[in-house]
Motif scaffolding. Structure first.
Motif, PDB file in Angstrom:
ATOM      1  N   TYR A 139       0.810  -1.211   0.000  1.00 51.77           N
ATOM      2  CA  TYR A 139       0.000   0.000   0.000  1.00 51.77           C
ATOM      3  C   TYR A 139       0.849   1.270   0.000  1.00 51.77           C
ATOM      4  O   TYR A 139       1.843   1.368   0.719  1.00 51.77           O
ATOM      5  CB  TYR A 139      -0.905   0.021   1.227  1.00 51.77           C
ATOM      6  CG  TYR A 139      -1.954  -1.063   1.237  1.00 51.77           C
ATOM      7  CD1 TYR A 139      -2.756  -1.276   0.119  1.00 51.77           C
ATOM      8  CD2 TYR A 139      -2.152  -1.861   2.360  1.00 51.77           C
ATOM      9  CE1 TYR A 139      -3.725  -2.263   0.125  1.00 51.77           C
ATOM     10  CE2 TYR A 139      -3.128  -2.843   2.370  1.00 51.77           C
ATOM     11  CZ  TYR A 139      -3.908  -3.042   1.250  1.00 51.77           C
ATOM     12  OH  TYR A 139      -4.863  -4.020   1.251  1.00 51.77           O
ATOM     13  N   TYR A 141       0.007   5.736  -1.316  1.00 54.13           N
ATOM     14  CA  TYR A 141      -1.012   6.609  -1.913  1.00 54.13           C
ATOM     15  C   TYR A 141      -0.354   7.835  -2.517  1.00 54.13           C
ATOM     16  O   TYR A 141       0.648   8.336  -1.988  1.00 54.13           O
ATOM     17  CB  TYR A 141      -2.045   6.985  -0.847  1.00 54.13           C
ATOM     18  CG  TYR A 141      -2.750   5.763  -0.314  1.00 54.13           C
ATOM     19  CD1 TYR A 141      -3.924   5.321  -0.905  1.00 54.13           C
ATOM     20  CD2 TYR A 141      -2.195   5.017   0.734  1.00 54.13           C
ATOM     21  CE1 TYR A 141      -4.555   4.161  -0.453  1.00 54.13           C
ATOM     22  CE2 TYR A 141      -2.809   3.858   1.190  1.00 54.13           C
ATOM     23  CZ  TYR A 141      -3.990   3.432   0.591  1.00 54.13           C
ATOM     24  OH  TYR A 141      -4.594   2.278   1.020  1.00 54.13           O
ATOM     25  N   ARG A 142      -0.940   8.299  -3.612  1.00 50.04           N
ATOM     26  CA  ARG A 142      -0.403   9.495  -4.274  1.00 50.04           C
ATOM     27  C   ARG A 142      -0.547  10.700  -3.341  1.00 50.04           C
ATOM     28  O   ARG A 142      -1.571  10.856  -2.685  1.00 50.04           O
ATOM     29  CB  ARG A 142      -1.153   9.765  -5.571  1.00 50.04           C
ATOM     30  CG  ARG A 142      -0.943   8.682  -6.627  1.00 50.04           C
ATOM     31  CD  ARG A 142      -1.607   9.094  -7.932  1.00 50.04           C
ATOM     32  NE  ARG A 142      -1.509   8.021  -8.915  1.00 50.04           N
ATOM     33  CZ  ARG A 142      -2.479   7.146  -9.165  1.00 50.04           C
ATOM     34  NH1 ARG A 142      -3.624   7.219  -8.529  1.00 50.04           N
ATOM     35  NH2 ARG A 142      -2.303   6.199 -10.070  1.00 50.04           N
ATOM     36  N   PHE A 146       4.179  13.476  -4.655  1.00 43.09           N
ATOM     37  CA  PHE A 146       4.195  12.509  -5.761  1.00 43.09           C
ATOM     38  C   PHE A 146       3.855  13.223  -7.069  1.00 43.09           C
ATOM     39  O   PHE A 146       4.525  13.060  -8.077  1.00 43.09           O
ATOM     40  CB  PHE A 146       3.182  11.388  -5.502  1.00 43.09           C
ATOM     41  CG  PHE A 146       2.898  10.549  -6.712  1.00 43.09           C
ATOM     42  CD1 PHE A 146       3.704   9.457  -7.013  1.00 43.09           C
ATOM     43  CD2 PHE A 146       1.849  10.853  -7.595  1.00 43.09           C
ATOM     44  CE1 PHE A 146       3.468   8.684  -8.147  1.00 43.09           C
ATOM     45  CE2 PHE A 146       1.612  10.096  -8.733  1.00 43.09           C
ATOM     46  CZ  PHE A 146       2.421   9.005  -9.002  1.00 43.09           C
ATOM     47  N   ARG A 147       2.803  14.047  -7.032  1.00 38.40           N
ATOM     48  CA  ARG A 147       2.331  14.684  -8.264  1.00 38.40           C
ATOM     49  C   ARG A 147       3.365  15.675  -8.795  1.00 38.40           C
ATOM     50  O   ARG A 147       3.611  15.737  -9.997  1.00 38.40           O
ATOM     51  CB  ARG A 147       0.985  15.360  -8.015  1.00 38.40           C
ATOM     52  CG  ARG A 147      -0.133  14.338  -7.815  1.00 38.40           C
ATOM     53  CD  ARG A 147      -1.510  14.967  -7.692  1.00 38.40           C
ATOM     54  NE  ARG A 147      -2.531  13.936  -7.695  1.00 38.40           N
ATOM     55  CZ  ARG A 147      -2.944  13.289  -6.610  1.00 38.40           C
ATOM     56  NH1 ARG A 147      -2.427  13.571  -5.431  1.00 38.40           N
ATOM     57  NH2 ARG A 147      -3.850  12.326  -6.696  1.00 38.40           N
ATOM     58  N   HIS A 150       6.138  13.727 -10.271  1.00 46.88           N
ATOM     59  CA  HIS A 150       5.697  12.973 -11.440  1.00 46.88           C
ATOM     60  C   HIS A 150       5.514  13.879 -12.658  1.00 46.88           C
ATOM     61  O   HIS A 150       5.977  13.560 -13.754  1.00 46.88           O
ATOM     62  CB  HIS A 150       4.375  12.268 -11.106  1.00 46.88           C
ATOM     63  CG  HIS A 150       3.915  11.304 -12.158  1.00 46.88           C
ATOM     64  ND1 HIS A 150       4.477  10.058 -12.319  1.00 46.88           N
ATOM     65  CD2 HIS A 150       2.950  11.404 -13.110  1.00 46.88           C
ATOM     66  CE1 HIS A 150       3.883   9.432 -13.312  1.00 46.88           C
ATOM     67  NE2 HIS A 150       2.950  10.223 -13.813  1.00 46.88           N
ATOM     68  N   ARG A 187      -6.792   5.382   2.402  1.00 48.60           N
ATOM     69  CA  ARG A 187      -5.531   5.589   3.114  1.00 48.60           C
ATOM     70  C   ARG A 187      -5.729   5.610   4.641  1.00 48.60           C
ATOM     71  O   ARG A 187      -4.929   5.027   5.378  1.00 48.60           O
ATOM     72  CB  ARG A 187      -4.889   6.909   2.667  1.00 48.60           C
ATOM     73  CG  ARG A 187      -3.714   7.279   3.556  1.00 48.60           C
ATOM     74  CD  ARG A 187      -2.818   8.319   3.004  1.00 48.60           C
ATOM     75  NE  ARG A 187      -3.474   9.537   2.580  1.00 48.60           N
ATOM     76  CZ  ARG A 187      -2.798  10.613   2.165  1.00 48.60           C
ATOM     77  NH1 ARG A 187      -1.490  10.592   2.098  1.00 48.60           N
ATOM     78  NH2 ARG A 187      -3.423  11.692   1.793  1.00 48.60           N
ATOM     79  N   ARG A 214       3.446   4.706 -10.877  1.00 48.43           N
ATOM     80  CA  ARG A 214       2.137   5.354 -11.051  1.00 48.43           C
ATOM     81  C   ARG A 214       1.541   5.756  -9.704  1.00 48.43           C
ATOM     82  O   ARG A 214       0.602   6.534  -9.649  1.00 48.43           O
ATOM     83  CB  ARG A 214       1.181   4.443 -11.825  1.00 48.43           C
ATOM     84  CG  ARG A 214       0.774   3.186 -11.087  1.00 48.43           C
ATOM     85  CD  ARG A 214      -0.078   2.264 -11.953  1.00 48.43           C
ATOM     86  NE  ARG A 214      -0.507   1.102 -11.202  1.00 48.43           N
ATOM     87  CZ  ARG A 214       0.241   0.040 -10.974  1.00 48.43           C
ATOM     88  NH1 ARG A 214       1.467  -0.016 -11.445  1.00 48.43           N
ATOM     89  NH2 ARG A 214      -0.228  -0.989 -10.276  1.00 48.43           N
ATOM     90  N   TYR A 215       2.091   5.209  -8.600  1.00 44.54           N
ATOM     91  CA  TYR A 215       1.601   5.657  -7.294  1.00 44.54           C
ATOM     92  C   TYR A 215       2.691   5.876  -6.242  1.00 44.54           C
ATOM     93  O   TYR A 215       2.406   6.357  -5.149  1.00 44.54           O
ATOM     94  CB  TYR A 215       0.495   4.729  -6.754  1.00 44.54           C
ATOM     95  CG  TYR A 215       0.939   3.344  -6.294  1.00 44.54           C
ATOM     96  CD1 TYR A 215       0.760   2.237  -7.117  1.00 44.54           C
ATOM     97  CD2 TYR A 215       1.470   3.128  -5.036  1.00 44.54           C
ATOM     98  CE1 TYR A 215       1.124   0.968  -6.699  1.00 44.54           C
ATOM     99  CE2 TYR A 215       1.837   1.867  -4.603  1.00 44.54           C
ATOM    100  CZ  TYR A 215       1.660   0.785  -5.431  1.00 44.54           C
ATOM    101  OH  TYR A 215       2.013  -0.467  -5.013  1.00 44.54           O
ATOM    102  N   GLN A 221       8.028   9.739   0.025  1.00 44.30           N
ATOM    103  CA  GLN A 221       6.568   9.641  -0.116  1.00 44.30           C
ATOM    104  C   GLN A 221       5.952   8.780   0.978  1.00 44.30           C
ATOM    105  O   GLN A 221       4.775   8.946   1.314  1.00 44.30           O
ATOM    106  CB  GLN A 221       6.225   9.082  -1.499  1.00 44.30           C
ATOM    107  CG  GLN A 221       4.730   9.147  -1.825  1.00 44.30           C
ATOM    108  CD  GLN A 221       4.418   8.567  -3.176  1.00 44.30           C
ATOM    109  OE1 GLN A 221       5.271   8.531  -4.062  1.00 44.30           O
ATOM    110  NE2 GLN A 221       3.195   8.089  -3.359  1.00 44.30           N
ATOM    111  N   CYS A 225       2.686   9.838   2.884  1.00 43.20           N
ATOM    112  CA  CYS A 225       1.459   9.021   2.927  1.00 43.20           C
ATOM    113  C   CYS A 225       0.983   8.786   4.351  1.00 43.20           C
ATOM    114  O   CYS A 225      -0.195   8.927   4.648  1.00 43.20           O
ATOM    115  CB  CYS A 225       1.729   7.623   2.380  1.00 43.20           C
ATOM    116  SG  CYS A 225       1.835   7.466   0.661  1.00 43.20           S
TER     117      CYS A 225
END
Lengths: 276, 258
Positions: A139, A141-142, A146-147, A150, A187, A214-215, A221, A225
């Motif tokens: 597990y 989560y974005r 992250f964004r 990315h 989450r 992708r995550y 991170q 999270c």
């Protein structure tokens, strides 16, 4: 030296697995390691990862069991009512009992990749015999971080755009066809459950690969999270950014095996054995 | 009818080989040795082999599935998998199947390189007949194809964020380390005509197997399957192969032959 023995076992004699049993002269390990199926791949694991891993841990003195959950690989259905989560818990309980009877261990570390990590999480939540878990691409989560990591670099890099588009097109072409596709719970729920595990004294290790960018795309991170939970000493996280999801290259598998072996030795040392 | 549970077993020198014996209820009328392919083909076809063994058991045919040394659950690291040893392991597995089933008549089955190994082991393993599924009959061609596939995997944008170095990908075929011996032995191997009946189940287009009858001998026959197995499609490298038509075709053949 260690030996491997193949078993049919379980409450309905429906499970198939291979136990790796260190030599009787080896000092007793504080835990046995149980490896769960990765997706639909049978117990040997993707590219034989689980075989290499269990043999490495056997050489370090830890008993292991790689086995197929109900209806996967060579195992059959138990023919009983209940949810899939209940069935997984019962199967892992059977696996722990088998390894306990042949290796004498009473506490266990669960290890799983992808859906195997999810199953390990579900069992570790309330199974008292579980002392720790290693989650491979489990597990996460974005987050805002992250964004930013990315999307920002793609704004100025032609080659990244090209790769991004190529991956997106291929992903779209095979949509709904992902052999390792999994669905994550919210989450807050996972955060709460991890806190419960840590409060019970479990030791948890998360390892992410470059196959899940992708995550998850940066070691930081993990804290983004899960907040302050990530600062607790019994929990750790690693990112092998260059590796793929199933560790197809030998050099990546070797790095992964080294990391898991080191974590196990640090958290569950074998006293008086060859492990420092 | 209920399928008897498969029995995990260890056999061969030092019990180094892992197998699953599928018994039948009552005496077996014949037995089939299921020779797995190598590398990722083995992982991908695992389900079909299990389903085939279960279907055979319902027809009164005992079966043994097994892993060669250096593959699957058998002893040995992956880079020790060796062609000569695979053939010897197949002969040992045929003896194990005879001992467990009580059948002297053993039919060999194999997919891809498993078919090639079954062909090579047929005489020493005293097999009565061979059933091959998309067999690979030219070792040099296989080496060339696997090298190309490994090169494609190294740079696959769906797998790696950036192409990996040739050094990182060296001496491996699609996820599995490859020893120099296996490469050399396979490179120099080419099928020779069998002296026993051979039935080939072909899922690939006819053009790819036009010369099989010449390679496999006068006693061979090719049966075309309705679906195409995606053996060589990189995007499906980690997808299980499913082949209900193969299982039906093998069952039909055994019923007709009984």
């Amino acid at each position: 030296m260690s030996t491997e023995r193949a078993f049919r076992f379980g409450r309905a004699q429906h499970l198939v697995g291979v136990a790796g049993l260190p030599d009787a002269a080896t000092p007793a390990a504080p835990v046995g390691v149980i490896v769960l199926n990765a997706g639909m791949v049978h117990r040997v694991g993707p590219f034989r990862l689980h075989v290499e891993l269990t043999r490495r841990l056997n050489a370090d003195g830890y008993p292991t069991l790689r086995f197929d959950l109900s209806s996967l690989g060579d195992s059959s259905a138990a023919d009983e009512a209940g949810s899939q989560a209940q069935q997984v818990k019962a199967d892992v309980a059977d696996a722990m009992s088998l390894l306990a009877s042949h290796a004498g261990c009473s506490r266990f570390v669960l290890l799983g990749l992808c859906s195997g990590a999810q199953n390990a999480h579900g069992v570790a939540l309330d199974e008292p015999r579980v002392a720790g878990a290693v989650f491979l691409d489990g597990y996460a989560y974005r987050t805002l971080g992250f964004r930013l990591r990315h999307y920002l670099p793609r704004l100025w890099s032609g080659s990244r755009w090209q790769r991004f588009i190529s991956r997106s097109l291929q992903a779209r072409a095979s949509q709904g066809d992902d052999v390792f596709a999994v669905r994550f719970p919210p989450r807050e729920q996972v955060q709460r459950e991890l806190a419960t595990m840590l409060d019970r004294g479990l030791r948890l290790h998360f390892i992410y690969s470059g196959g899940v960018t992708r995550y998850f795309n940066h070691p930081r991170q993990f804290r983004e999270c899960f907040g302050r939970l990530a600062d607790r000493p019994q929990i750790s996280a690693r990112l092998f950014a260059g590796s793929d999801h199933t560790y197809a290259l030998q050099v990546d598998r070797q790095r992964l095996l080294d990391d898991i072996a080191t974590w196990l030795r640090d958290n569950f040392p074998i006293s008086g054995g060859s492990n420092p | 009818m209920r399928v008897e549970p498969a029995q995990p077993c260890q056999f061969g020198s030092g019990e180094s080989l892992f197998g699953l014996y599928h018994p039948v209820a009552g005496p077996a009328r014949t037995a089939m040795l299921l020779c797995p392919p190598l590398g990722q083909d083995m992982i991908r076809s695992h389900r079909v082999y299990r389903q085939l063994a279960d279907a055979l058991a319902l027809q009164g045919v005992a079966a043994l599935r097994f892993d060669y040394f250096g593959t699957g659950d058998s002893a040995g690291p992956s880079d020790t998998c060796d062609w000569t040893r695979c053939v010897a392991d197949t002969v040992a597995a045929a003896a194990e199947l005879r001992a467990r089933s009580g059948c002297s008549r053993v039919i060999g089955f194999g997919a891809r390189l498993g078919g090639a190994i079954a062909l090579e082991a047929a005489a020493a393993g005293r097999m009565a007949e061979l059933l091959l599924w998309d067999p690979l009959l030219d070792g040099h061609e296989s080496v060339t194809r696997l090298d190309a596939a490994q090169e494609a995997l190294r740079a696959d944008p769906m797998r790696f964020p950036a192409p990996r170095s040739r050094e990182d990908a060296a001496d491996q075929w699609l996820g599995f380390p490859v020893g120099a011996d296996l490469r050399r032995q396979l490179d120099g191997w080419r099928a020779t005509p069998a002296t026993i009946p051979v039935r080939v189940f072909a899922s690939q287009p006819a053009a790819t197997h036009a010369d099989w009858p010449a390679q496999l001998g006068a006693g061979s026959a090719v049966v075309a399957l309705s679906s195409t197995a995606s053996w060589d499609v990189l995007d499906r490298l980690e997808h299980a192969i499913l082949a209900p038509d193969l299982i039906r075709a093998v069952g039909d053949h055994l019923r007709a032959a009984a």
